[in-house]
Design a protein around this motif. Structure first.
Motif, PDB file in Angstrom:
ATOM      1  N   CYS A   1       0.843  -1.189   0.000  1.00 27.37           N
ATOM      2  CA  CYS A   1       0.000   0.000   0.000  1.00 27.37           C
ATOM      3  C   CYS A   1       0.883   1.245   0.000  1.00 27.37           C
ATOM      4  O   CYS A   1       1.877   1.293   0.729  1.00 27.37           O
ATOM      5  CB  CYS A   1      -0.901   0.022   1.235  1.00 27.37           C
TER       6      CYS A   1
ATOM      7  N   TYR B   1      -9.870   8.990   5.304  1.00 23.75           N
ATOM      8  CA  TYR B   1      -9.461   9.026   3.898  1.00 23.75           C
ATOM      9  C   TYR B   1      -8.508  10.201   3.685  1.00 23.75           C
ATOM     10  O   TYR B   1      -8.716  11.277   4.238  1.00 23.75           O
ATOM     11  CB  TYR B   1     -10.661   9.210   2.968  1.00 23.75           C
TER      12      TYR B   1
ATOM     13  N   HIS C   1      -7.510   8.858  -3.016  1.00 21.76           N
ATOM     14  CA  HIS C   1      -7.602   7.617  -3.788  1.00 21.76           C
ATOM     15  C   HIS C   1      -8.421   7.819  -5.059  1.00 21.76           C
ATOM     16  O   HIS C   1      -8.128   7.234  -6.094  1.00 21.76           O
ATOM     17  CB  HIS C   1      -8.128   6.453  -2.931  1.00 21.76           C
TER      18      HIS C   1
ATOM     19  N   THR D   1      -6.043   9.758  -7.414  1.00 20.98           N
ATOM     20  CA  THR D   1      -5.022   8.837  -7.911  1.00 20.98           C
ATOM     21  C   THR D   1      -5.593   7.969  -9.019  1.00 20.98           C
ATOM     22  O   THR D   1      -4.956   7.789 -10.062  1.00 20.98           O
ATOM     23  CB  THR D   1      -4.492   7.942  -6.781  1.00 20.98           C
ATOM     24  N   TYR D   2      -6.784   7.437  -8.824  1.00 21.00           N
ATOM     25  CA  TYR D   2      -7.426   6.606  -9.846  1.00 21.00           C
ATOM     26  C   TYR D   2      -7.602   7.417 -11.129  1.00 21.00           C
ATOM     27  O   TYR D   2      -7.261   6.960 -12.221  1.00 21.00           O
ATOM     28  CB  TYR D   2      -8.773   6.082  -9.351  1.00 21.00           C
TER      29      TYR D   2
ATOM     30  N   HIS E   1     -11.217   0.353  -2.371  1.00 20.41           N
ATOM     31  CA  HIS E   1      -9.942  -0.320  -2.124  1.00 20.41           C
ATOM     32  C   HIS E   1     -10.138  -1.831  -2.195  1.00 20.41           C
ATOM     33  O   HIS E   1     -11.150  -2.345  -1.731  1.00 20.41           O
ATOM     34  CB  HIS E   1      -9.403   0.059  -0.738  1.00 20.41           C
TER      35      HIS E   1
ATOM     36  N   CYS F   1      -5.820  -4.156   0.962  1.00 16.42           N
ATOM     37  CA  CYS F   1      -5.583  -2.970   1.792  1.00 16.42           C
ATOM     38  C   CYS F   1      -6.138  -3.129   3.206  1.00 16.42           C
ATOM     39  O   CYS F   1      -5.806  -2.338   4.081  1.00 16.42           O
ATOM     40  CB  CYS F   1      -6.211  -1.733   1.154  1.00 16.42           C
TER      41      CYS F   1
ATOM     42  N   CYS G   1      -4.553   4.250   1.423  1.00 12.85           N
ATOM     43  CA  CYS G   1      -3.795   3.638   0.326  1.00 12.85           C
ATOM     44  C   CYS G   1      -4.070   4.375  -0.985  1.00 12.85           C
ATOM     45  O   CYS G   1      -5.216   4.643  -1.331  1.00 12.85           O
ATOM     46  CB  CYS G   1      -4.141   2.165   0.174  1.00 12.85           C
ATOM     47  N   CYS G   2      -2.984   4.682  -1.722  1.00 14.48           N
ATOM     48  CA  CYS G   2      -3.081   5.368  -3.019  1.00 14.48           C
ATOM     49  C   CYS G   2      -2.504   4.537  -4.148  1.00 14.48           C
ATOM     50  O   CYS G   2      -2.322   5.041  -5.253  1.00 14.48           O
ATOM     51  CB  CYS G   2      -2.328   6.688  -2.964  1.00 14.48           C
TER      52      CYS G   2
ATOM     53  N   LEU H   1      -6.861  -0.200  -6.289  1.00 12.56           N
ATOM     54  CA  LEU H   1      -8.116   0.528  -6.439  1.00 12.56           C
ATOM     55  C   LEU H   1      -8.945  -0.046  -7.588  1.00 12.56           C
ATOM     56  O   LEU H   1      -8.400  -0.519  -8.574  1.00 12.56           O
ATOM     57  CB  LEU H   1      -7.832   2.011  -6.713  1.00 12.56           C
TER      58      LEU H   1
END
Length: 123
Positions: free
Chosen positions: A44, A55, A72, A75-76, A91, A95, A101-102, A107
């Motif tokens: 992660c 978050y 997240h 990032t997606y 996630h 995770c 988590c990124c 994801l």
């Protein structure tokens, strides 16, 4: 403030756009710089910036406005692609309960479901 049309990210060299820059750094580099564990794809990548409701959050220009967004999701959108309308970014089980988590490999998107009761009301 307008950017020079040939402006480049000072970290990766990617072309910059007015809506996706912060101090001459592209959004992807800005996110990854605050992720502990990057670039190992097997673990992660923990967001070390601000958090709300467990978050990670950051400020980004979206549709011409500065908004707070969950990291997240950003990032997606930056590393995988646009989030389809009516979908949520979740996630993977790897995770656990880690909502910071990124890692884009952890994801995925899932359609938001609306359950309709026999009476016609929505839950």
């Amino acid at each position: 403030m307008r950017r020079h049309p040939d402006a480049r990210c000072s970290r990766c060299g990617a072309a910059l756009t007015v809506t996706a820059t912060y101090r001459w750094v592209c959004m992807t580099c800005r996110i990854l710089a605050r992720c502990e564990g990057y670039p190992d794809p097997n673990i992660c990548w923990i967001w070390t910036g601000a958090a709300r409701n467990s978050y990670g959050i950051t400020r980004a220009w979206i549709e011409g406005q500065s908004r707070l967004i969950q990291v997240h999701r950003l990032t997606y959108a930056e590393l995988i692609g646009p989030i389809p309308a009516g979908f949520s970014v979740l996630h993977r089980p790897i995770c656990g309960s880690q909502k910071l988590c990124c890692n884009p490999a952890h994801l995925f998107t899932k359609a938001l479901s609306v359950e309709v009761l026999p009476t016609g009301s929505v839950t």
